[in-house]
Design a protein around this motif. Structure first.
Motif, PDB file in Angstrom:
ATOM      1  N   UNK A   6       0.845  -1.197   0.000  1.00 33.30           N
ATOM      2  CA  UNK A   6       0.000   0.000   0.000  1.00 33.30           C
ATOM      3  C   UNK A   6       0.881   1.247   0.000  1.00 33.30           C
ATOM      4  N   UNK A   7       1.891   1.263   0.869  1.00 32.92           N
ATOM      5  CA  UNK A   7       2.774   2.429   0.965  1.00 32.92           C
ATOM      6  C   UNK A   7       3.542   2.662  -0.335  1.00 32.92           C
ATOM      7  N   UNK A   8       4.004   1.598  -0.959  1.00 34.81           N
ATOM      8  CA  UNK A   8       4.722   1.738  -2.231  1.00 34.81           C
ATOM      9  C   UNK A   8       3.780   2.303  -3.298  1.00 34.81           C
ATOM     10  N   UNK A   9       2.576   1.737  -3.399  1.00 37.74           N
ATOM     11  CA  UNK A   9       1.602   2.232  -4.371  1.00 37.74           C
ATOM     12  C   UNK A   9       1.230   3.678  -4.123  1.00 37.74           C
ATOM     13  N   UNK A  15       3.613  10.890  -4.884  1.00 38.66           N
ATOM     14  CA  UNK A  15       4.872  11.619  -4.963  1.00 38.66           C
ATOM     15  C   UNK A  15       5.518  11.596  -6.346  1.00 38.66           C
ATOM     16  N   UNK A  16       5.324  10.520  -7.087  1.00 37.98           N
ATOM     17  CA  UNK A  16       5.992  10.420  -8.383  1.00 37.98           C
ATOM     18  C   UNK A  16       5.045  10.775  -9.526  1.00 37.98           C
ATOM     19  N   UNK A  30       7.821   1.897 -16.061  1.00 43.47           N
ATOM     20  CA  UNK A  30       8.777   1.061 -16.806  1.00 43.47           C
ATOM     21  C   UNK A  30      10.213   1.337 -16.363  1.00 43.47           C
ATOM     22  N   UNK A  31      10.514   2.571 -16.014  1.00 50.81           N
ATOM     23  CA  UNK A  31      11.845   2.930 -15.523  1.00 50.81           C
ATOM     24  C   UNK A  31      12.027   2.521 -14.068  1.00 50.81           C
ATOM     25  N   UNK A  32      10.994   2.710 -13.291  1.00 47.95           N
ATOM     26  CA  UNK A  32      11.049   2.414 -11.856  1.00 47.95           C
ATOM     27  C   UNK A  32      11.156   0.921 -11.577  1.00 47.95           C
TER      28      UNK A  32
END
Length: 118
Positions: A6-9, A15-16, A30-32
């Motif tokens: 959840x935190x990553x999503x 933020x990104x 695709x880069x991440x």
């Protein structure tokens, strides 16, 4: 694992991507993906990252996720967020909240029952 996903999503979405879907999200994910995979190992392919983003959007309140995560595993949440109807997700989320952890498995019969419900 569920809270971590959840935190990553949420981080990727807020933020990104800045909560925008202007088409550049595909390039960023695709880069991440290879960057995270190289740094942390498996589990960060593009489809997994998109699933994490969708998860944080479907359950924007961390308190809800924290309450449900002892009863529902990441696999359960994956099943729930794949459902097309918000009502279906709510039905299954409530079912999981009431069920014992070992009995909260989401089945195809459950999904079919929800889709047929008025």
């Amino acid at each position: 694992m569920t809270l971590m996903n959840w935190h990553i999503g949420r981080m990727i979405d807020i933020e990104i991507l800045k909560e925008r879907r202007a088409g550049y999200d595909q390039e960023i994910v695709a880069t991440l993906s290879p960057h995270l995979t190289g740094r942390f190992g498996r589990g960060f392919d593009k489809s997994s990252l998109y699933r994490m983003i969708k998860f944080s959007q479907a359950f924007p309140d961390i308190e809800t996720v924290a309450t449900l995560s002892p009863r529902l595993s990441w696999s359960h949440f994956r099943e729930i967020i794949a459902l097309p109807l918000a009502e279906a997700r709510t039905f299954l989320r409530e079912r999981g909240r009431r069920a014992q952890p070992e009995r909260s498995r989401v089945t195809s019969r459950d999904r079919a029952q929800v889709v047929r419900a008025p």
